[in-house]
Scaffold this active site. Structure first.
Site, mmCIF file in Angstrom:
data_model
loop_
_atom_site.group_PDB
_atom_site.id
_atom_site.type_symbol
_atom_site.label_atom_id
_atom_site.label_comp_id
_atom_site.label_asym_id
_atom_site.label_seq_id
_atom_site.Cartn_x
_atom_site.Cartn_y
_atom_site.Cartn_z
ATOM 1 N N CYS A 112 75.091 54.797 38.454
ATOM 2 C CA CYS A 112 75.895 55.293 39.556
ATOM 3 C C CYS A 112 75.074 56.206 40.476
ATOM 4 C CB CYS A 112 77.142 55.985 39.006
ATOM 5 S SG CYS A 112 78.459 56.251 40.205
ATOM 6 N N HIS A 113 75.391 57.503 40.539
ATOM 7 C CA HIS A 113 74.628 58.463 41.333
ATOM 8 C C HIS A 113 73.445 59.052 40.551
ATOM 9 C CE1 HIS A 113 78.275 58.306 43.784
ATOM 10 N NE2 HIS A 113 77.568 58.825 44.770
#
Length: 187
Positions: A112-113
């Site tokens: 994800c991030h």
């Protein structure tokens, strides 16, 4: 699941604002595979998980970033959540910790991030990765070849886009951690 990782010690680097499912599922998958897993953070005691933008559970911290070295571990997991990697990348010790896994050729998994930490650690040049779409440009500016795929592996670096990709991410992460050091990965 077999105990493929029963001789491995894995660090999960996270802080407040970590996306709860992206911490819990990889952590539990590693435990199920036999690994010893330690939650490493910027502060002692506990961190606050989130369910996207709502508070989740608190998680006990095993070690602070000032107490660890990449040499202590066989692999590293970088979960996402917007606030988590943004706070981590502002801490020089955390960034050095991530960079040292690459210097030692050890496998790293980021979802994800989470790959924001890889950009900050300057370890993405020429690597094929994926992530949450909003950080695509950041990763490309750091030299990565960004692709929109469920799970990407590049010489021991495993990346995925989002919670829907967690099953594939965890399977590939365990495979890479079982394999161990990648000499060609070392930077």
């Amino acid at each position: 699941m077999s105990k493929r990782l029963n001789t491995k010690k894995i660090a999960v680097l996270a802080t407040d604002g970590v996306e709860q499912i992206e911490l819990e599922q990889p952590y539990n998958s590693l435990i199920d595979a036999g690994a010893k897993v330690e939650l490493v953070s910027l502060k002692a005691v506990s961190i606050q998980g989130v369910h996207h933008d709502r508070p989740g559970d608190r998680f006990g911290v095993d070690k602070t970033i000032d107490e660890v070295s990449a040499e202590d571990y066989d692999g590293l997991v970088l979960p996402g959540g917007v606030f988590n990697p943004d706070a981590l990348r502002m801490n020089d010790t955390a960034v050095d910790f991530v960079r040292d896994f690459f210097k030692q050729g050890k496998p790293v998994a980021a979802i994800c991030h989470g790959p924001w930490m890889l950009a900050e650690a300057d370890v993405l040049e020429g690597r094929r990765v994926t992530s949450w779409p909003s950080i695509e440009t950041d990763l490309q500016n750091a030299g990565a070849n960004w692709v929109d795929q469920e799970c990407v592996c590049d010489n021991g670096l495993v990346t995925s886009r989002k919670p829907d990709d967690l099953d594939a991410f965890c399977d590939k992460m365990i495979e890479e951690f079982a394999e161990g050091v990648h000499e060609e990965q070392a930077v």
